[in-house]
Design a protein around this motif. Structure first.
Motif, PDB file in Angstrom:
ATOM      1  N   SER A  62      90.421  90.137  39.621  1.00 24.56           N
ATOM      2  CA  SER A  62      90.750  90.040  41.052  1.00 24.56           C
ATOM      3  C   SER A  62      91.994  89.185  41.256  1.00 24.56           C
ATOM      4  CB  SER A  62      89.586  89.439  41.836  1.00 24.56           C
ATOM      5  OG  SER A  62      88.477  90.297  41.804  1.00 24.56           O
ATOM      6  N   ASP A 174      89.791  96.840  44.393  1.00 21.96           N
ATOM      7  CA  ASP A 174      89.111  95.810  43.605  1.00 21.96           C
ATOM      8  C   ASP A 174      87.610  96.112  43.538  1.00 21.96           C
ATOM      9  OD1 ASP A 174      88.218  93.597  42.297  1.00 21.96           O
ATOM     10  OD2 ASP A 174      89.060  92.136  43.699  1.00 21.96           O
ATOM     11  N   GLU A 175      87.205  96.785  42.497  1.00 19.33           N
ATOM     12  CA  GLU A 175      85.798  97.196  42.332  1.00 19.33           C
ATOM     13  C   GLU A 175      85.205  97.714  43.629  1.00 19.33           C
ATOM     14  OE1 GLU A 175      83.147  95.505  39.608  1.00 19.33           O
ATOM     15  OE2 GLU A 175      84.470  93.826  39.152  1.00 19.33           O
TER      16      GLU A 175
HETATM   17 MG   LIG Z   1      86.705  90.296  40.807  1.00 17.92          MG
END
Ligand SMILES: [Mg+2]
Ligand SMILES: Nc1ncnc2c1ncn2[C@@H]1O[C@H](COP(=O)(O)OP(=O)(O)OP(=O)(O)O)[C@@H](O)[C@H]1O
Length: 275
Positions: A62, A174-175
């Motif tokens: 991240s 991000d995921e």
């Molecule tokens: Mg992360």
């Protein structure tokens, strides 16, 4: 095109140049999240590209994306988009977070229009562009619903639409599908592939799911445990038709196994010697 053969043609679309991200913790302790990371993503006119960062939990994934987004300053080194140093957030780099973020009191279309509103786009144009993007993520029927009446997958479609409406040069995911059940997740993976083909956009995608990585990626960067460094770059063979059947093929399973081995090797305790 006129640019062929000139230096301009060689400027990568996105470049990380010796990027390091170090946080200062509570008691002044330093937490190194990203160490001296360099990579280049070439512009491929006419088709988009999906670049996946795959790495263990907490390794710094991240942090990389937030730095590209301009939400987190680089401690050393820099990020360049089309040769220009990133030094803050901009609508040309749209980010979708793991946690669903939208205004609960605004309908789907009002959420999607938000960025255009801020940019001062007139109401009618705003509405047209928002409806167009909502159609692309398959939510036309739900345009006037509030987010709370949508499923998790639909909420993430809203988040993606909110970003796409700004026509970002780079889409940062991000995921985004971590909380979704496998079936919805497959649908969302297909949506990512569709966007990359249709919009000629570069997508940076974080996951720690190896199958997901191999399925959506043109390029995978396998990262080390924290501080994140690049262990391997894997250019995923271009699978003619990326559809759920592909996942069962030997060709696909071979790539998946190779990447899994890389990840296991990176996390195994070191046997006495380094490197
Ligand atoms: Mg992360
Ligand atoms: N704002 C911050 N202040 C201090 N430390 C931070 C901050 N943000 C992240 N960290 C630390 O930096 C390291 C990397 O965090 P990061 O969120 O980038 O990892 P990640 O790979 O995205 O993790 P996950 O897979 O759990 O999402 C972690 O040790 C985390 O605790």
């Amino acid at each position: 095109m006129a640019a062929v053969g000139t230096d301009a043609a060689k400027v990568p679309k996105l470049e990380l140049d010796n990027l390091s991200v170090v946080y200062r913790g509570r008691a002044g302790t330093l937490i190194e999240a990203v160490r001296d990371m360099s990579l280049q993503i070439a512009d491929k006119p006419g088709h988009g590209e999906v670049v996946v960062f795959l790495g263990p939990s907490g390794c710094g994934k991240s942090s990389i994306l937030r730095t590209v987004a301009g939400l987190q300053p680089a401690t050393r080194g820099e990020v360049r988009l089309d040769g220009v140093r990133v030094d803050g957030p901009s609508r040309d780099r749209g980010m979708v977070f793991q946690q669903y973020t939208s205004f609960p009191w605004r309908t789907v279309i009002q959420n999607v229009e938000y960025g255009l509103e801020i940019a001062g786009v007139p109401a009618r144009q705003r509405r047209e562009r928002a409806m167009d993007v909502i159609g692309k993520v398959g939510l036309t029927e739900f345009a006037h619903q509030l987010p709370k009446s949508l499923s998790g997958g639909m909420k993430q479609r809203v988040a993606i639409a909110r970003t796409l409406v700004n026509k970002p040069r780079v889409l940062l995911l991000d995921e985004p599908f971590g909380a979704l059940d496998p079936f919805v997740r497959w649908e969302m993976q297909s949506l990512v592939l569709e966007i990359s083909r249709r919009d000629d956009s570069t997508i940076l995608f974080i996951t720690h799911d190896v199958e997901e990585a191999v399925y959506v990626a043109d390029t995978i960067f396998v990262l080390s445990p924290r501080p994140a460094t690049i262990l391997h770059r894997v250019d995923v063979p271009f699978f003619q038709s990326r559809d759920p059947k592909l996942k069962a093929s030997n060709e696909f399973r071979d790539v998946e196994r190779r990447v899994l081995d890389m990840m296991y090797a990176s996390q195994a305790p070191k046997a006495g010697k380094d490197g």
